[in-house]
Structure formats: structure tokens, C-alpha cells
Scaffold this active site. Structure first.
Site, mmCIF file in Angstrom:
data_model
loop_
_atom_site.group_PDB
_atom_site.id
_atom_site.type_symbol
_atom_site.label_atom_id
_atom_site.label_comp_id
_atom_site.label_asym_id
_atom_site.label_seq_id
_atom_site.Cartn_x
_atom_site.Cartn_y
_atom_site.Cartn_z
ATOM 1 N N GLY A 188 -57.272 9.233 -35.864
ATOM 2 C CA GLY A 188 -57.484 8.172 -36.846
ATOM 3 C C GLY A 188 -57.366 8.715 -38.258
ATOM 4 C CG HIS A 451 -56.070 8.465 -77.125
ATOM 5 N ND1 HIS A 451 -55.148 8.561 -76.109
ATOM 6 C CD2 HIS A 451 -55.885 9.540 -77.934
ATOM 7 C CE1 HIS A 451 -54.415 9.647 -76.292
ATOM 8 N NE2 HIS A 451 -54.833 10.266 -77.396
HETATM 9 P P1 NAD Z 1 -60.838 2.842 -40.254
HETATM 10 O O1 NAD Z 1 -60.651 1.493 -39.710
HETATM 11 O O2 NAD Z 1 -60.835 3.055 -41.706
HETATM 12 O O3 NAD Z 1 -59.718 3.828 -39.668
HETATM 13 C C1 NAD Z 1 -59.495 3.997 -38.311
HETATM 14 C C2 NAD Z 1 -58.071 4.469 -38.138
HETATM 15 O O4 NAD Z 1 -57.914 4.866 -36.799
HETATM 16 C C3 NAD Z 1 -57.029 3.389 -38.412
HETATM 17 O O5 NAD Z 1 -56.043 3.881 -39.272
HETATM 18 C C4 NAD Z 1 -56.485 3.053 -37.034
HETATM 19 O O6 NAD Z 1 -55.143 2.654 -37.054
HETATM 20 C C5 NAD Z 1 -56.659 4.389 -36.337
HETATM 21 N N1 NAD Z 1 -56.747 4.292 -34.878
HETATM 22 C C6 NAD Z 1 -57.388 3.365 -34.128
HETATM 23 N N2 NAD Z 1 -57.249 3.641 -32.810
HETATM 24 C C7 NAD Z 1 -56.509 4.780 -32.741
HETATM 25 C C8 NAD Z 1 -56.035 5.577 -31.661
HETATM 26 N N3 NAD Z 1 -56.306 5.262 -30.407
HETATM 27 N N4 NAD Z 1 -55.302 6.674 -31.947
HETATM 28 C C9 NAD Z 1 -55.034 7.018 -33.227
HETATM 29 N N5 NAD Z 1 -55.439 6.286 -34.279
HETATM 30 C C10 NAD Z 1 -56.179 5.191 -34.041
HETATM 31 O O7 NAD Z 1 -62.203 3.365 -39.576
HETATM 32 P P2 NAD Z 1 -63.006 4.703 -39.830
HETATM 33 O O8 NAD Z 1 -62.225 5.655 -40.639
HETATM 34 O O9 NAD Z 1 -63.547 5.108 -38.508
HETATM 35 O O10 NAD Z 1 -64.202 4.176 -40.708
HETATM 36 C C11 NAD Z 1 -65.120 3.200 -40.176
HETATM 37 C C12 NAD Z 1 -65.658 2.316 -41.256
HETATM 38 O O11 NAD Z 1 -66.468 3.054 -42.148
HETATM 39 C C13 NAD Z 1 -64.548 1.675 -42.051
HETATM 40 O O12 NAD Z 1 -64.703 0.283 -41.973
HETATM 41 C C14 NAD Z 1 -64.750 2.124 -43.450
HETATM 42 O O13 NAD Z 1 -64.644 1.079 -44.362
HETATM 43 C C15 NAD Z 1 -66.159 2.691 -43.476
HETATM 44 N N6 NAD Z 1 -66.121 3.890 -44.338
HETATM 45 C C16 NAD Z 1 -65.966 3.713 -45.685
HETATM 46 C C17 NAD Z 1 -65.852 4.802 -46.512
HETATM 47 C C18 NAD Z 1 -65.673 4.587 -47.966
HETATM 48 O O14 NAD Z 1 -65.906 3.481 -48.424
HETATM 49 N N7 NAD Z 1 -65.274 5.584 -48.735
HETATM 50 C C19 NAD Z 1 -65.865 6.096 -45.989
HETATM 51 C C20 NAD Z 1 -65.979 6.249 -44.621
HETATM 52 C C21 NAD Z 1 -66.122 5.123 -43.797
#
Ligand code: NAD
Ligand code: FAD
Length: 477
Positions: A188, A451
Site C-alpha cells: 500500500g 516576501h
Molecule cells: P490509504 O487508503 O491512504 O492507502 C491504502 C493504499 O493501499 C491505497 O493506495 C490502495 O490502493 C492500496 N491497496 C489496497 N489494497 C492493496 C493490496 N491488496 N495490495 C497493494 N496495495 C493495496 O490507507 P492507509 O495508508 O492505510 O491509511 C489509513 C487511513 O489513515 C487513511 O484514511 C488516511 O487518511 C489516514 N491517515 C492519514 C494521515 C495523514 O493525514 N497524514 C496519515 C496516515 C493515515
């Protein structure tokens, strides 16, 4: 007889604890029940965000960035720092101290506002009653006119690579590593994948991200996402898009991951594998079935626009109801609900929710990308400002990235602002205000920016919408 409250909030994360505080400020007799236990079995309010999410991840991102800069950037400034070494135990100690100071702060806020903080498990009993089981054993029945579910979310466990708590770990495990893995795999390349991948990569792990989708950060404007990808790859992150993980076998010395990419089968060995493929709502042991609270097909608590569930007097906010799983979205919902219970007309503007990814450079956005605006039927004009010629960015030694403004041709209203660059986590606030107030590009064009400052790049992007940027090559009309 059961102890009675006006409001009981179950869950003391970013959605729950502000809801409880605001309710108490508005005169409700309020309790907040939270079940969180840290690794050492100490209870703590603050939920995922303060204990195992936003705060500890930002602490490690900052520390690892300092380590990286000390090695690669100090010399450019003429600062000689020979023999820079890593003290990971101290880095982790600092992270813990930051979390603990904030979670302790919630207790102080509860006291100051008259919220009864209850450390233990809450369960819906129906008919306005909640069972509270304190950590350590005591169980009592409480009652309230209004009961708020704010029980948050948990990581999704992947069937082909199930968590084993040792080599195949979730984000909490990835925040707590006591050693830098030599080879790190991440399934991911979403927000957690790139943030925690960056941390361990900067500390020395050879890091590979396996992402199922063909596009990097599809929710971000693709011009911005491509620049972010370019910068992260340049730093050493090995991002493989379109990778389908088919299996992961955990052994003594690490984990073997099998995946398909471009029609070919691959196998790769890692010391640790972080699985970060999203989060799902957490309502385990909450008693939703007995209380008759409806969930949707994905397990989110079903609510109307006033956060009311199908059961009278039971409400829900935060990650448990879905939408953007972000702390600030939960905070706003919790506060809006408390104010609605007091008869106010507070609403959350879901069109102006900022998102930030705290990599270096950072990525931030609010509103629509160019792709999303076009798909929604808008005729759009766009403008970009670059950090490359920015004097402030150069002085920071961070002159990379861009800001893109997407606006509506018909009304000149700003539809979205997407950015990658230094401190865009802070710059996005100006774009949020612009969207909240329905600003046009002309409104911002007439707004003076200091600036030298990074904000000038936003100003330049705005001016570029109409081909009048001073510090950029404008598109030919
Ligand atoms: P995410 O939804 O951001 O990313 C998950 C990723 O995993 C996606 O790109 C998806 O396509 C991929 N994915 C899904 N299944 C897969 C598979 N079988 N194989 C390979 N790739 C796959 O979720 P996350 O990174 O786990 O984060 C979870 C939540 O936590 C999110 O909703 C996010 O908003 C929140 N979060 C926010 C922040 C921030 O605001 N800075 C930081 C960390 C987490
Ligand atoms: P939670 O924070 O999950 O809190 C729910 C609380 O309810 C927990 O304490 C839980 O123990 C408790 N609970 C559950 N069931 C019961 C019960 N039956 N009785 C009593 N208590 C119960 N978001 C951002 O906006 N910015 C970031 O930088 C950011 N970084 C993140 C980094 C990581 C690694 C992760 C995993 C997440 C990150 N997030 C970030 C997302 C953010 O943490 C969540 O969106 C936010 O915590 C959701 O708040 P919440 O109150 O709905 O749920």
C-alpha cells in the site's frame, strides 16, 4: 440505580474527546469512556491519533528528517557535523514523551471543563443505557439522554498477508520498531505507506512499496502526485505501481512476499513487512446489534446529516461513520454534534476538508483536483506556481515542488488547490479559508503575501490562472 448523564461519549479519540468537552462547555453533564491501553497497559485518552497515529508518526517523521538532513544537507549550509549516528532508542523515547504529554493533556482538559473521564470499555445496552467496565474490573450501568459512538477504526488485515505482530506488522507496529530493518516491504503506497516508508527509508532501510493501483496517490491532482512520486523516488523509495500481492510467508529471518507485476511473478525477501491498505470501522464489543444500531455493508455506523443513527438518542461521529478518515474531520464532527444537541445550527463543510501527507516534500490539498473538477462537469482554468525559484524555499534548501490552483471558468471561484513542496501542510490553510469563503482567484490575486515567503508561491499559482504570474512562465493564451 444507574448514574445518569446528559451525554455519554464512547471513544476518546479526536472525534470523541472534543465532542465531550464541547458538550460540557454547553452545560451538559458529560462522560467520556475510552478503552485505549498502550503497550505497557497504561490507559490513555486520545485514541489512534495521539497514541498510534498522527502524533507518533509526525514525531518520527521529524526526527528521521533531522537525521537525514544532518547527513546530506548540513554541509551545504557550511555546518560540519562529523560522525552523525543514530540513537533510535532516544528517537522512540522522544516520540513516546510527545504522545504522553498530549494524552495527559486531555485529562487536564476534561477536569477543566467538568467532563467525567472513564477509562475502560463501554457497551450499548439499549434504552439509553451504557455498560461501563473499568480497566481492572468494576462494572456499572450508566444512562444518558444522548449517547455518542466515537469508537474509530482499525487497520485492514489482508488475507494474503495477515498480520503476525512479528514480521508482518500494522502501522502501530511500524511506529514501534526497535531496530531499523535492512530491507523493508510496504503493501500500500497510500498515506501511511509513504509516511512510514519515508521514516524507515531515511533511517537506512531499503524500502519497497507495493501498490495495487496503476496511479500514485489517485486522490491527488495527477500533476502534483507525479511530482511527489518523482521526489520520493529520488530519495530512495522504490515505488512499484500496479503490483498485486499474492502471498506473504513469515519465517525466522523475515518474510517472503510474492507479487505479480506487469504480468510477471516476483518474489522478494524483507526483514519486516508493513501492511497499510486502509482502515475499517471499529465497533467490536460495542453492542450495536443488541441496541439495534444499523451499520452499512462495510461496517460503518449509519447516520443522517445530523449524526443521528436509526436509534433515538444514539449518534455517531469520526472514523466510525466513514468519509475521510482524518482527525480534524472527526474533531469538527464531534464539536458540530455537541452544538447541534444544544440547539445550534453548526454544520461541517465537507467541501473544505484539507488533507496532508507529511513526507518531504509534503503533499497537501483541499477541494477538487483538475481530473475531479472536469469529471464533475466544470469547465476549468488552472494555474501553477513553482517552489523552484522561490527565495524562501531556496534559503530553506527545499526549492522543490509546485502549487496548482483549479478554478471555475464561469464564476472564477476556486474549486481546489493541490500542492507538493516545503511546509505545504501549513500553506494549505490559506486555501481552506479561500474555499470556505467561496473566494475567486481575483480575491487572492488582490491579497498581499509577505516576501520572501512560501505563500508567494500560492499567490503566483493564482496569478498564473490568468497568465499574469510574475515569477513563472505563463501559459500562452
Ligand atoms: P490509504 O487508503 O491512504 O492507502 C491504502 C493504499 O493501499 C491505497 O493506495 C490502495 O490502493 C492500496 N491497496 C489496497 N489494497 C492493496 C493490496 N491488496 N495490495 C497493494 N496495495 C493495496 O490507507 P492507509 O495508508 O492505510 O491509511 C489509513 C487511513 O489513515 C487513511 O484514511 C488516511 O487518511 C489516514 N491517515 C492519514 C494521515 C495523514 O493525514 N497524514 C496519515 C496516515 C493515515
Ligand atoms: P480513534 O482515534 O480511533 O479513537 C477511537 C477511540 O475509541 C480509541 O481510543 C478506542 O480505544 C476507543 N474505543 C473503541 N471502542 C470502544 C468501546 N467499546 N469502549 C470504549 N472505548 C472504545 N489523521 C490526520 O488527520 N492527520 C494525520 O497526520 C494522521 N496520521 C495518522 C497516522 C497513522 C499511522 C494512522 C493509523 C492514522 C493517522 N490519521 C491521521 C488518522 C487519524 O488517526 C484518525 O482519523 C482519527 O484518530 C480518528 O479519530 P476517531 O476519534 O474517530 O477514532
Amino acid at each position: 440505580m444507574s448514574e445518569s448523564f446528559d451525554v455519554i461519549v464512547i471513544g476518546g479519540g479526536p472525534a470523541g474527546y472534543p465532542c465531550a468537552i464541547r458538550a460540557a462547555q454547553l452545560g451538559f453533564k458529560t462522560a467520556c469512556i475510552d478503552a485505549w491501553l498502550n503497550r505497557d497497559n497504561t490507559p490513555a485518552f486520545g485514541g489512534t491519533c495521539l497514541n498510534a497515529g498522527c502524533i507518533p508518526s509526525k514525531a518520527l517523521l521529524e526526527s528521521s528528517e533531522v537525521y537525514h538532513r544532518a547527513q546530506h544537507e548540513f554541509a551545504l549550509h557550511g555546518v560540519k557535523a562529523a560522525g552523525v549516528t543514530l540513537d533510535l532508542a532516544q528517537m522512540q523515547k522522544r516520540k513516546e514523551a510527545i504522545s504522553r504529554s498530549l494524552t495527559g493533556g486531555i485529562k487536564t482538559l476534561f477536569k477543566a471543563n467538568g467532563v467525567t473521564g472513564l477509562e475502560g470499555h463501554g457497551k450499548l445496552l439499549g434504552n439509553g443505557q451504557v455498560q461501563f467496565k473499568a480497566h481492572g474490573g468494576e462494572t456499572k450501568t450508566l444512562s444518558a439522554k444522548h449517547i455518542v459512538i466515537a469508537t474509530g477504526s482499525e487497520p485492514i488485515n489482508l488475507k494474503v498477508a495477515p498480520f503476525d505482530g512479528k514480521n508482518i506488522i500494522d502501522s502501530w507496529g511500524a511506529l514501534d520498531l526497535a531496530e531499523v530493518p535492512k530491507r523493508l516491504g510496504v503493501i500500500g503506497a497510500g498515506v501511511i505507506g509513504v509516511e512510514l516508508g519515508s521514516v524507515w527509508s531515511r533511517l537506512g532501510a531499503k524500502t519497497v512499496l507495493l501498490e495495487a493501483l496503476p496511479n500514485f496517490l489517485p486522490m491527488v491532482d495527477q500533476q502534483v502526485a507525479k511530482e511527489a512520486q518523482r521526489q520520493l523516488v529520488k530519495q530512495g523509495l522504490d515505488i512499484r505501481l500496479g503490483a498485486k500481492v499474492t502471498g506473504a510467508k513469515s519465517g525466522k529471518s523475515g518474510v517472503a512476499v510474492e507479487f505479480e507485476l506487469n504480468g510477471a511473478k516476483h518474489s522478494e525477501e524483507f526483514d519486516k513487512l508493513i501492511v497499510a491498505v486502509g482502515r475499517k470501522p471499529y465497533t467490536n464489543g460495542l453492542g450495536v446489534e443488541a441496541a439495534g444500531v444499523q451499520l452499512d455493508e462495510r461496517g460503518f455506523v449509519k447516520v443522517d446529516k445530523h449524526y443521528r443513527t436509526n436509534v433515538q438518542g444514539v449518534y455517531a461521529v469520526g472514523d466510525a461513520i466513514g468519509g475521510a478518515m482524518l482527525a480534524h474531520k472527526g474533531i469538527e464532527e464531534g464539536v458540530a454534534l455537541a452544538e447541534q444537541l444544544a440547539g445550534h445550527h453548526t454544520e461541517v463543510n465537507y467541501n473544505a476538508v484539507p488533507s496532508v501527507i507529511y513526507t518531504a516534500p509534503e503533499v497537501a490539498w483541499v477541494g477538487r483536483s483538475e481530473e475531479q473538477a472536469k469529471a464533475a462537469g466544470f469547465e476549468v482554468k488552472t494555474g501553477t506556481g513553482s517552489f523552484v525559484p522561490s527565495g524562501r524555499a531556496k534559503a530553506l534548501e527545499q526549492a522543490v515542488g509546485l502549487i496548482k490552483v483549479i478554478s471555475d471558468v464561469k464564476t472564477d471561484r476556486i474549486l481546489g488547490v493541490h500542492m507538493v513542496g516545503p511546509y505545504v501542510s501549513e500553506l494549505v490553510a490559506e486555501a481552506v479559508v479561500a474555499l470556505e469563503f467561496g473566494a475567486t482567484t481575483e480575491d487572492i490575486a488582490l491579497t498581499m503575501h509577505a516576501h520572501p515567503s512560501l505563500g508567494e508561491v500560492f499567490h503566483d499559482a493564482i496569478l498564473a490562472v490568468d497568465g499574469r504570474a510574475i515569477h513563472a512562465v505563463n501559459k500562452k493564451k
